[in-house]
Motif scaffolding. Sequence first.
Motif, short mmCIF file in Angstrom:
data_model
loop_
_atom_site.label_atom_id
_atom_site.label_comp_id
_atom_site.label_asym_id
_atom_site.label_seq_id
_atom_site.Cartn_x
_atom_site.Cartn_y
_atom_site.Cartn_z
N GLY A 119 -13.25 -5.68 -8.29
CA GLY A 119 -11.92 -6.25 -8.42
C GLY A 119 -11.09 -5.98 -7.19
O GLY A 119 -11.61 -5.98 -6.07
N ILE A 120 -9.80 -5.71 -7.39
CA ILE A 120 -8.90 -5.41 -6.28
C ILE A 120 -8.46 -3.95 -6.38
O ILE A 120 -7.98 -3.51 -7.41
N SER A 121 -8.64 -3.21 -5.30
CA SER A 121 -8.18 -1.82 -5.25
C SER A 121 -7.15 -1.67 -4.15
O SER A 121 -7.28 -2.27 -3.08
N TYR A 122 -6.14 -0.87 -4.43
CA TYR A 122 -5.06 -0.63 -3.49
C TYR A 122 -5.10 0.83 -3.03
O TYR A 122 -5.24 1.73 -3.85
N ALA A 123 -4.95 1.04 -1.72
CA ALA A 123 -4.94 2.41 -1.20
C ALA A 123 -3.75 3.16 -1.78
O ALA A 123 -2.63 2.66 -1.80
N SER A 124 -4.01 4.36 -2.26
CA SER A 124 -2.96 5.13 -2.94
C SER A 124 -2.04 5.84 -1.95
O SER A 124 -2.34 6.00 -0.77
N MET A 158 -13.46 6.53 -12.78
CA MET A 158 -13.86 6.86 -11.42
C MET A 158 -12.94 6.18 -10.41
O MET A 158 -12.38 5.11 -10.67
N ILE A 159 -12.80 6.81 -9.26
CA ILE A 159 -12.05 6.21 -8.16
C ILE A 159 -12.82 4.99 -7.66
O ILE A 159 -14.05 5.02 -7.53
N LEU A 160 -12.10 3.93 -7.38
CA LEU A 160 -12.74 2.68 -6.94
C LEU A 160 -13.07 2.69 -5.45
O LEU A 160 -12.44 3.42 -4.67
N PRO A 161 -14.04 1.86 -5.04
CA PRO A 161 -14.30 1.66 -3.61
C PRO A 161 -13.04 1.06 -2.96
O PRO A 161 -12.21 0.48 -3.66
N PRO A 194 0.63 -0.38 -6.90
CA PRO A 194 0.26 -1.08 -8.14
C PRO A 194 -1.12 -0.69 -8.65
O PRO A 194 -1.96 -0.16 -7.90
N ALA A 195 -1.35 -0.94 -9.92
CA ALA A 195 -2.65 -0.66 -10.54
C ALA A 195 -3.69 -1.65 -10.01
O ALA A 195 -3.35 -2.76 -9.59
N PRO A 196 -4.95 -1.27 -10.03
CA PRO A 196 -6.00 -2.18 -9.58
C PRO A 196 -6.13 -3.39 -10.49
O PRO A 196 -5.64 -3.39 -11.62
N VAL A 197 -6.79 -4.40 -9.97
CA VAL A 197 -7.01 -5.64 -10.73
C VAL A 197 -8.49 -5.72 -11.10
O VAL A 197 -9.36 -5.55 -10.24
N ALA A 198 -8.77 -5.99 -12.37
CA ALA A 198 -10.16 -6.07 -12.84
C ALA A 198 -10.87 -7.30 -12.27
O ALA A 198 -10.22 -8.30 -11.95
N PRO A 199 -12.19 -7.24 -12.15
CA PRO A 199 -12.95 -8.36 -11.58
C PRO A 199 -12.72 -9.68 -12.30
O PRO A 199 -12.68 -10.74 -11.67
#
Length: 208
Positions: A119-124, A158-161, A194-199
Amino acid sequence: MEISKKISPTLFKFIITGFLALNIVLISCQDSKEYAEVPVEELSLQDSISHGEYLVNTIGCHDCHSPKRMTERGPEIIPELALSGYQAGDSLPPFSSEAIKNGWIQMSGDLTVAIGPWGISYASNLTSSDTGLGNWSMKRFKTAIREGKLKGDSGGRMILPPMPWQNYRELTDKDLESIFRYLKSTKPVENAVPAPVAPNKLDSLQNT
C-alpha cells in the motif's frame, strides 16, 4: 650402533623457531583474553548524543524521514523540517496502481512516501515532538527497531517497507541508545504523519 648425543644445527634452529612461535601464540592469546575482559567505557550523555547524531547522519535516516526540496543538484534536506517525516497536508504526487501490480515500487520526489504491494507508507516523524518520539521510552524505541513493531508496541503490527529495521536491529545497545538520545534532543517539529493506506485502497486513490 652408538646414537649421537649431538643435535644438528638445522634441527636445533627448527626447535628454537618452534619454541618462539609457540610463545608468541600464547602471549597473543593472553593479550586477547585480557583485551576482551576490559569493559566498554561508558559514554557521557553528550558523547552518546554526538555518537547518535553521527549514526543518524550516516546510516540513512534522513533519506526517508527528512523532507527535501528538489534542486539542480538533486534533492536537498529542508533543515527546519529535518527528520519530521512526510508532511501532513501535502498531496501525493501522481502514481500508478497498475505499475505496482506489474512489480514496480514508487516513491515521492522527496522520498518520504513509498507505494508498493503493502500500500502507501509515510515516513514517520522522528523529532522530539509529541507527534514524533517525544513521549517514547527507550524500551519502546528498542522494541520498534529490534522487533520491527510500529510505535514499539510488541502486540501491534509490523513496520511497513521501506524501513530497513531488519538491518538496524543488528546495531549494538550502545548505538541504539545513542540514536534515541540524539533524536530526543532534536528540535521538535509538530507534524502528525497520516496513517498508511491499505493495498486495496490504491485504485480509489490513483490519480493517473
